[in-house]
Design a protein around this motif. Structure first.
Motif, PDB file in Angstrom:
ATOM      1  N   ALA A  58       0.757  -1.113  -0.189  1.00 57.01           N
ATOM      2  CA  ALA A  58      -0.082   0.246  -0.236  1.00 57.01           C
ATOM      3  C   ALA A  58       0.706   0.756   0.413  1.00 57.01           C
ATOM      4  O   ALA A  58       0.419   2.529  -0.606  1.00 57.01           O
ATOM      5  N   LEU A  59       1.602   0.938   0.786  1.00 62.10           N
ATOM      6  CA  LEU A  59       2.507   2.562   0.808  1.00 62.10           C
ATOM      7  C   LEU A  59       3.415   2.965  -0.686  1.00 62.10           C
ATOM      8  O   LEU A  59       3.445   3.569  -1.092  1.00 62.10           O
ATOM      9  N   LEU A  60       3.685   1.366  -0.738  1.00 61.69           N
ATOM     10  CA  LEU A  60       4.681   1.721  -2.017  1.00 61.69           C
ATOM     11  C   LEU A  60       3.956   2.308  -3.865  1.00 61.69           C
ATOM     12  O   LEU A  60       4.069   3.155  -4.432  1.00 61.69           O
ATOM     13  N   ALA A  61       2.002   1.623  -3.437  1.00 60.86           N
ATOM     14  CA  ALA A  61       1.878   2.037  -4.216  1.00 60.86           C
ATOM     15  C   ALA A  61       1.174   2.966  -4.479  1.00 60.86           C
ATOM     16  O   ALA A  61       1.660   4.264  -5.421  1.00 60.86           O
ATOM     17  N   GLY A  62       0.565   4.062  -3.268  1.00 58.02           N
ATOM     18  CA  GLY A  62       0.630   5.161  -3.216  1.00 58.02           C
ATOM     19  C   GLY A  62       1.904   6.422  -3.030  1.00 58.02           C
ATOM     20  O   GLY A  62       1.200   6.780  -3.852  1.00 58.02           O
ATOM     21  N   ALA A  63       2.694   5.649  -2.560  1.00 58.00           N
ATOM     22  CA  ALA A  63       3.540   6.902  -3.310  1.00 58.00           C
ATOM     23  C   ALA A  63       3.829   6.624  -4.470  1.00 58.00           C
ATOM     24  O   ALA A  63       4.630   7.873  -5.160  1.00 58.00           O
ATOM     25  N   GLY A  64       4.201   6.130  -5.230  1.00 53.49           N
ATOM     26  CA  GLY A  64       4.363   5.652  -7.080  1.00 53.49           C
ATOM     27  C   GLY A  64       3.017   6.580  -7.786  1.00 53.49           C
ATOM     28  O   GLY A  64       3.413   7.309  -8.056  1.00 53.49           O
ATOM     29  N   LEU A  65       1.974   6.036  -6.946  1.00 52.81           N
ATOM     30  CA  LEU A  65       0.946   7.037  -8.230  1.00 52.81           C
ATOM     31  C   LEU A  65       1.082   8.270  -7.908  1.00 52.81           C
ATOM     32  O   LEU A  65       0.869   9.105  -8.852  1.00 52.81           O
ATOM     33  N   ALA A  66       1.512   8.643  -6.807  1.00 49.20           N
ATOM     34  CA  ALA A  66       1.594  10.184  -6.244  1.00 49.20           C
ATOM     35  C   ALA A  66       2.154  10.980  -7.190  1.00 49.20           C
ATOM     36  O   ALA A  66       1.504  11.413  -7.991  1.00 49.20           O
ATOM     37  N   GLU A 186       6.512  -8.574  -4.532  1.00 52.46           N
ATOM     38  CA  GLU A 186       8.061  -7.639  -4.392  1.00 52.46           C
ATOM     39  C   GLU A 186       8.010  -6.456  -5.844  1.00 52.46           C
ATOM     40  O   GLU A 186       8.713  -5.623  -5.187  1.00 52.46           O
ATOM     41  N   LEU A 187       7.436  -6.414  -7.061  1.00 48.66           N
ATOM     42  CA  LEU A 187       8.184  -5.507  -7.872  1.00 48.66           C
ATOM     43  C   LEU A 187       7.358  -4.721  -7.861  1.00 48.66           C
ATOM     44  O   LEU A 187       8.108  -3.790  -8.302  1.00 48.66           O
ATOM     45  N   LEU A 188       6.511  -5.107  -6.889  1.00 50.38           N
ATOM     46  CA  LEU A 188       6.249  -2.750  -6.435  1.00 50.38           C
ATOM     47  C   LEU A 188       7.777  -2.009  -6.004  1.00 50.38           C
ATOM     48  O   LEU A 188       7.077  -1.068  -5.973  1.00 50.38           O
ATOM     49  N   TRP A 189       8.666  -2.747  -5.711  1.00 51.53           N
ATOM     50  CA  TRP A 189       9.942  -2.111  -4.866  1.00 51.53           C
ATOM     51  C   TRP A 189      10.443  -1.314  -6.015  1.00 51.53           C
ATOM     52  O   TRP A 189      10.301  -0.311  -5.968  1.00 51.53           O
ATOM     53  N   ILE A 190      10.198  -2.337  -7.464  1.00 50.22           N
ATOM     54  CA  ILE A 190      10.336  -0.603  -8.373  1.00 50.22           C
ATOM     55  C   ILE A 190       9.919   0.313  -8.596  1.00 50.22           C
ATOM     56  O   ILE A 190      10.288   1.542  -8.839  1.00 50.22           O
ATOM     57  N   THR A 191       8.924   0.457  -7.386  1.00 61.17           N
ATOM     58  CA  THR A 191       8.017   1.542  -7.573  1.00 61.17           C
ATOM     59  C   THR A 191       9.172   3.308  -7.430  1.00 61.17           C
ATOM     60  O   THR A 191       9.324   4.109  -7.099  1.00 61.17           O
ATOM     61  N   ALA A 192       9.448   2.113  -5.408  1.00 58.65           N
ATOM     62  CA  ALA A 192      10.385   3.177  -4.689  1.00 58.65           C
ATOM     63  C   ALA A 192      11.420   3.594  -5.958  1.00 58.65           C
ATOM     64  O   ALA A 192      12.438   5.169  -5.472  1.00 58.65           O
ATOM     65  N   ALA A 193      11.903   3.501  -6.415  1.00 59.95           N
ATOM     66  CA  ALA A 193      13.348   3.045  -7.053  1.00 59.95           C
ATOM     67  C   ALA A 193      12.649   4.628  -8.429  1.00 59.95           C
ATOM     68  O   ALA A 193      13.332   5.175  -8.683  1.00 59.95           O
ATOM     69  N   VAL A 194      11.489   4.202  -8.541  1.00 66.32           N
ATOM     70  CA  VAL A 194      10.773   5.903  -9.754  1.00 66.32           C
ATOM     71  C   VAL A 194      10.566   6.797  -9.001  1.00 66.32           C
ATOM     72  O   VAL A 194      11.548   7.827  -9.325  1.00 66.32           O
ATOM     73  N   ALA A 196      12.825   7.147  -6.572  1.00 64.51           N
ATOM     74  CA  ALA A 196      14.052   8.128  -6.053  1.00 64.51           C
ATOM     75  C   ALA A 196      14.919   8.843  -7.985  1.00 64.51           C
ATOM     76  O   ALA A 196      14.790   9.727  -7.252  1.00 64.51           O
ATOM     77  N   LEU A 197      14.293   8.327  -8.442  1.00 63.26           N
ATOM     78  CA  LEU A 197      15.177   8.855  -9.682  1.00 63.26           C
ATOM     79  C   LEU A 197      14.195  10.068  -9.914  1.00 63.26           C
ATOM     80  O   LEU A 197      14.718  11.529 -10.083  1.00 63.26           O
ATOM     81  N   ALA A 198      12.802   9.873  -9.264  1.00 61.11           N
ATOM     82  CA  ALA A 198      11.979  11.842  -9.345  1.00 61.11           C
ATOM     83  C   ALA A 198      13.513  12.601  -8.698  1.00 61.11           C
ATOM     84  O   ALA A 198      12.872  13.879  -9.168  1.00 61.11           O
ATOM     85  N   TRP A 199      13.091  12.138  -7.075  1.00 62.90           N
ATOM     86  CA  TRP A 199      13.157  13.078  -6.542  1.00 62.90           C
ATOM     87  C   TRP A 199      14.890  13.748  -7.365  1.00 62.90           C
ATOM     88  O   TRP A 199      15.879  14.611  -6.782  1.00 62.90           O
ATOM     89  N   TRP A 200      15.415  12.349  -6.996  1.00 60.80           N
ATOM     90  CA  TRP A 200      16.784  13.150  -8.474  1.00 60.80           C
ATOM     91  C   TRP A 200      17.033  14.037  -9.694  1.00 60.80           C
ATOM     92  O   TRP A 200      18.004  14.980  -9.317  1.00 60.80           O
ATOM     93  N   ILE A 201      16.050  13.483 -10.106  1.00 62.27           N
ATOM     94  CA  ILE A 201      16.142  14.413 -11.147  1.00 62.27           C
ATOM     95  C   ILE A 201      15.066  15.913 -11.161  1.00 62.27           C
ATOM     96  O   ILE A 201      14.353  16.710 -11.262  1.00 62.27           O
ATOM     97  N   ALA A 202      14.721  16.079  -9.537  1.00 62.73           N
ATOM     98  CA  ALA A 202      13.827  16.907  -9.140  1.00 62.73           C
ATOM     99  C   ALA A 202      13.788  18.381  -9.751  1.00 62.73           C
ATOM    100  O   ALA A 202      12.296  19.180  -9.873  1.00 62.73           O
ATOM    101  N   ASP A 203      14.466  19.100 -10.078  1.00 61.73           N
ATOM    102  CA  ASP A 203      14.804  20.013 -10.461  1.00 61.73           C
ATOM    103  C   ASP A 203      14.717  20.486 -11.874  1.00 61.73           C
ATOM    104  O   ASP A 203      13.831  20.999 -12.098  1.00 61.73           O
ATOM    105  N   ARG A 204      14.276  19.200 -12.736  1.00 61.79           N
ATOM    106  CA  ARG A 204      14.516  19.635 -13.894  1.00 61.79           C
ATOM    107  C   ARG A 204      12.805  19.208 -14.456  1.00 61.79           C
ATOM    108  O   ARG A 204      12.888  20.089 -15.290  1.00 61.79           O
TER     109      ARG A 204
END
Lengths: 322, 252, 322
Positions: A58-66, A186-194, A196-204
């Protein structure tokens, strides 16, 4: 919003997230009192195999969808869209349906890959049309998206009907966490990576939200950001559809609410968008577990009501201010 | 130096620009004037590589704009388009800070922070620095956007009708700020202006365009003459001289 | 699409051609592929024909009136969530009376109760919404989201009533033209005929209203009072069609758009009959063709939603480009 209110919001969000996390571990059909967990292997088993995976999902899906919603709002330059209700989720469902029909033996990873490709195609088409609609009429884009998603969904339903797979469509289109167990999310953990990537490119992303011309003027490769954003949206949406089903409105209401409180400087606001999305989905899942105890109401249904209500509030709140 | 050679532009079946050649040396404030549809904005956006170049060549300090990485160009040249509807809820300081993006890719060091404060100072935005953009008036927003372009720290600043929607006092203030940037910071400012009397007072050079061609080019005293203006705008207007600067009575 | 020869005909002639087409569709519906006990088969078909025609009249009239009142051709009662409101009213009644009490109730009484709930909610919600004269795009978007909200609420209530009864929620969300409810035919007929007659008497008033609220008020129309009266009729007509076959989102839009092209006019003495005839052709003709031509009697609802959805997207794009 005053300066003083914002740290309050963040504190509240963190406290709420922790409380929801604990509550989610304890709430359910199986009895799980805190003090028994340490000594009782069965209780520990329940916790590790079912409750914890469900909570994390639920946490992963919620964060990813937002975050996916946030990115789509930037790409479409419109605050009232989100992938799950504008054709991305439905395209992903259509993709899984087709791969299930044509290659019934395909693995879950294979299905996810096909769903991602379908979601990418569906979202690209939506964006292409959205950019042709006049920016002076901001409500046309989400309206188009909603009906476009409806038409794609109707196509999927029709095919499923013909192929006698309607119950599968129900699973993919109505988000539900009750089936989540260890080994099946466990596939949902990929959303955590996404995320993180979004935060990495937040300025862009923030610069991209100011439009193509400002982006180019600041030396940003706008086309690449759009492509990257599309892939992020498609990956998150299709993962969620494959693992838990469509959960509407998270990507729509959460970025709007956080933007009101913290602004759109994503370097600062993006983690809170993810946290608020996670909290909203987890809270709705817990409500779904409790409202008709011991039966469960799917989180997609709960969010259909809560999310639509919040969206209307955002819509008319804005109209009243304007 | 910005070198524009034989640039033409065609959108659908309309020719927007006809074989334009123009050299803009470093330094000074150049005003682009002309009636609506003359091609001023198109020319500016071609120089700033916002639109793909169809024919001809544009070179900024030896860098061809269509073949230079965007980031490299963004350190030389800043562009502010007419009314870039920035809907993001950003604070003024955050917005101005994004002018530093080409330099540090978003990581601000102490020097960047000093430059941001200087830009806020330059455009009188210190008191508004922590306000969200959507709470500002049109004139304040415009100043914040110009400050962001300024903060980019480029030699060249291209501004497309920055005086649009500005009250008289803000328009005057912005032109004085730009003049100051030219004189104190050695910036090169190229600005599309609607009101030629602003050009008369603040510009070193005026380029007049009409129907996709450059029809006059030179210092204000050479361009702002009755017969030249009649050719550009299509009707004769009296020009008087006040304190050594021409004043065009275009409204009479 | 229209051939040159047809487009040169007068509006009245084209209306007669449409009428002939509608009669042909009805005759084909009654006679094609008759087998076995003739009296029984004809009676069965007559009942279904009557139901389809009723639905056609209700949808066509309610859509034309609603479009005129709101001075917009993309708005229809169904798009604004009216039929979802009816379904929600139904679920609310089940919740209040209990499933057993609900089942024991006379169907006509049930219909009356549901219609009352729906009309009350429609007036409460839409009269203030239309009176405030929001931006039409906002209104459309809000309507679609209201539709989502009511559908989600209905399925939430359905799950609260009986957690294992997924079929209730599913059955509600699809239109079914194959199995009509004969027990509601009589009461539906009364409502439809009465409402259609009232609207027909007001056709000249409707012509004035189509100029927009400001012009109508300027011409001496008591706009607020007329708005309430007409919305009441619209809600009743939607209640009839939803009660008979279930929710059909885009049928009204499809029918009104075709009708306006056929008579090439917004005058109601032409538009109203044209819309009714078009609805009959689409429903009765479509059902006949699908049943006897393609052997897929159950899919008319899906086909109409799909085609209607595409028409809606096309109209949005066209409206955006203007």
């Amino acid at each position: 919003m005053t300066e003083a209110a914002r740290p309050g919001f963040r504190l509240l969000l963190v406290a709420g997230l922790v409380a929801l996390f604990v509550a989610s571990l304890l709430v359910g059909v199986g009895d799980l009192p805190l003090r028994r967990i340490a000594g009782d292997p069965a209780a520990l088993q329940l916790l590790l195999v079912s409750r914890l995976p469900r909570t994390l999902a639920a946490l992963l899906a919620g964060a990813g969808l937002a975050i996916a919603g946030l990115v789509l709002q930037i790409l479409a330059r419109n605050r009232f869209v989100e992938p799950v209700t504008t054709g991305t989720g439905q395209s992903a469902a259509l993709g899984i349906l087709l791969v299930t029909l044509l290659f019934p033996a395909a693995s879950i990873a294979m299905k996810t890959a096909v769903a991602t490709v379908a979601a990418l195609a569906g979202t690209s088409l939506f964006l292409a049309v959205a950019h042709r609609l006049p920016p002076t009429q901001p409500f046309l884009i989400p309206l188009f998206g909603l009906v476009y998603g409806g038409v794609v969904g109707a196509a999927a339903t029709y095919i499923a009907w013909q192929a006698d797979l309607l119950q599968f469509i129900e699973v993919w289109t109505n988000g539900e966490f009750s089936g989540v167990l260890r080994g099946r999310y466990e596939l949902l953990w990929i959303t955590a990576a996404v995320v993180a990537l979004a935060w990495w490119i937040a300025d862009r992303l923030t610069i991209a939200s100011m439009g193509r011309e400002v982006s180019v003027g600041l030396g940003l490769d706008y086309r690449r950001i759009v492509q990257l954003g599309l892939v992020m949206i498609a990956v998150v949406s299709s993962l969620c559809v494959v693992v838990v089903g469509i959960i509407p409105f998270v990507g729509l209401v959460v970025p709007n609410l956080v933007s009101r409180l913290l602004g759109d400087n994503l370097r600062r606001a993006l983690p809170w968008v993810a946290a608020a999305g996670a909290a909203l989905v987890l809270a709705c899942d817990i409500v779904g577990r409790l409202i008709r105890y011991p039966y469960e109401v799917p989180v997609g249904t709960v969010l259909g009501v809560v999310g639509a209500g919040l969206f209307l509030w955002i819509l008319f709140g804005r109209a009243a201010r304007a | 130096m910005i070198e524009i050679e034989n640039v033409s532009l065609r959108l659908q079946d309309t020719r927007i620009l006809h074989d334009i050649s123009l050299t803009l040396p470093k330094g000074g404030l150049t005003a682009l004037v002309g009636p609506n549809g003359a091609g001023k904005s198109s020319l500016l956006s071609l120089v700033a590589r916002l639109q793909p170049l169809q024919s001809g060549r544009i070179v900024v300090d030896g860098l061809p704009v269509d073949a230079t990485p965007g980031r490299q160009l963004a350190k030389r040249l800043a562009i502010l388009r007419q009314d870039p509807a920035v809907a993001a809820r950003l604070r003024v300081r955050e917005l101005v800070g994004f002018g530093r993006f080409p330099h540090g890719r978003g990581r601000l060091d102490d020097r960047d922070r000093a430059l941001i404060e200087a830009a806020l100072q330059q455009f009188g935005l210190q008191d508004l620095a922590d306000r969200f953009l959507d709470t500002l008036s049109g004139g304040q927003r415009q100043r914040a956007l110009v400050a962001m372009a300024f903060c980019q720290g480029t030699d060249y600043m291209l501004l497309d009708e920055p005086l649009n929607n500005l009250d008289m006092q803000f328009a005057r203030q912005l032109m004085r700020d730009l003049r100051k940037a030219v004189e104190e910071e050695r910036r090169t400012v190229i600005v599309v202006l609607h009101d030629i009397n602003h050009a008369a007072v603040y510009a070193d050079r005026i380029v007049a365009m009409k129907a996709g061609r450059v029809v006059a080019d030179g210092p204000p005293s050479a361009v702002l003459r009755t017969e030249v203006l009649a050719e550009v705008f299509g009707y004769p207007m009296q020009v008087v001289e006040i304190d050594g600067a021409p004043l065009v009575l275009h409204h009479r | 699409m229209r051939s040159l020869a047809v487009s040169r005909l007068s509006a009245a002639t084209r209306l007669w051609l449409l009428a002939a087409l509608a009669v042909a569709a009805m005759v084909a519906f009654m006679t094609l592929g008759l087998r076995g006990n003739l009296t029984f088969a004809l009676e069965l078909r007559a009942v279904r024909l009557l139901a389809l025609v009723q639905v056609g009249v209700a949808v066509a009239v309610s859509t034309v009136v609603f479009q005129t009142v709101t001075a917009n051709r993309v708005l229809t009662p169904s798009i604004m969530g009216f039929d979802a409101l009816y379904v929600f009213g139904q679920m609310l009644l089940v919740l209040l009376l209990g499933a057993a009490g609900f089942a024991a109730l006379d169907p006509r009484l049930k219909f009356a109760g549901e219609a009352v709930v729906m009309v009350a909610m429609a007036l409460l919600l839409f009269v203030p919404l239309l009176r405030r004269r929001f931006d039409i795009g906002l209104l459309l978007l809000a309507g679609v989201v209201l539709g989502v909200l009511f559908r989600s609420l209905a399925s939430l209530v359905a799950r609260l009533i009986d957690p294992n009864e997924f079929a209730v929620a599913q059955g509600m969300s699809f239109a079914n033209f194959n199995t009509v409810r004969p027990d509601l035919l009589a009461i539906g007929l009364v409502v439809t005929v009465a409402a259609a007659a009232i609207v027909w008497r007001q056709r000249h008033l409707l012509d004035v209203l189509s100029l927009g609220a400001d012009s109508a008020i300027g011409l001496g129309v008591d706009w607020s009072r007329v708005l309430i009266g007409l919305l009441l009729l619209v809600a009743l007509l939607v209640a009839v069609s939803t009660a008979l076959v279930g929710p059909v989102t885009f049928l009204g839009l499809l029918v009104a758009a075709i009708a306006e092209r056929v008579v090439d006019s917004r005058r109601h003495f032409l538009l109203l009959p044209a819309a009714v005839l078009t609805a009959v052709v689409v429903l009765v003709g479509g059902q006949t063709v699908l049943q006897h031509g393609l052997g897929q009697a159950t899919t008319l609802g899906v086909v109409i939603e799909f085609v209607g959805g595409l028409v809606f997207l096309g109209m949005l794009l066209a409206a955006g480009r203007r």
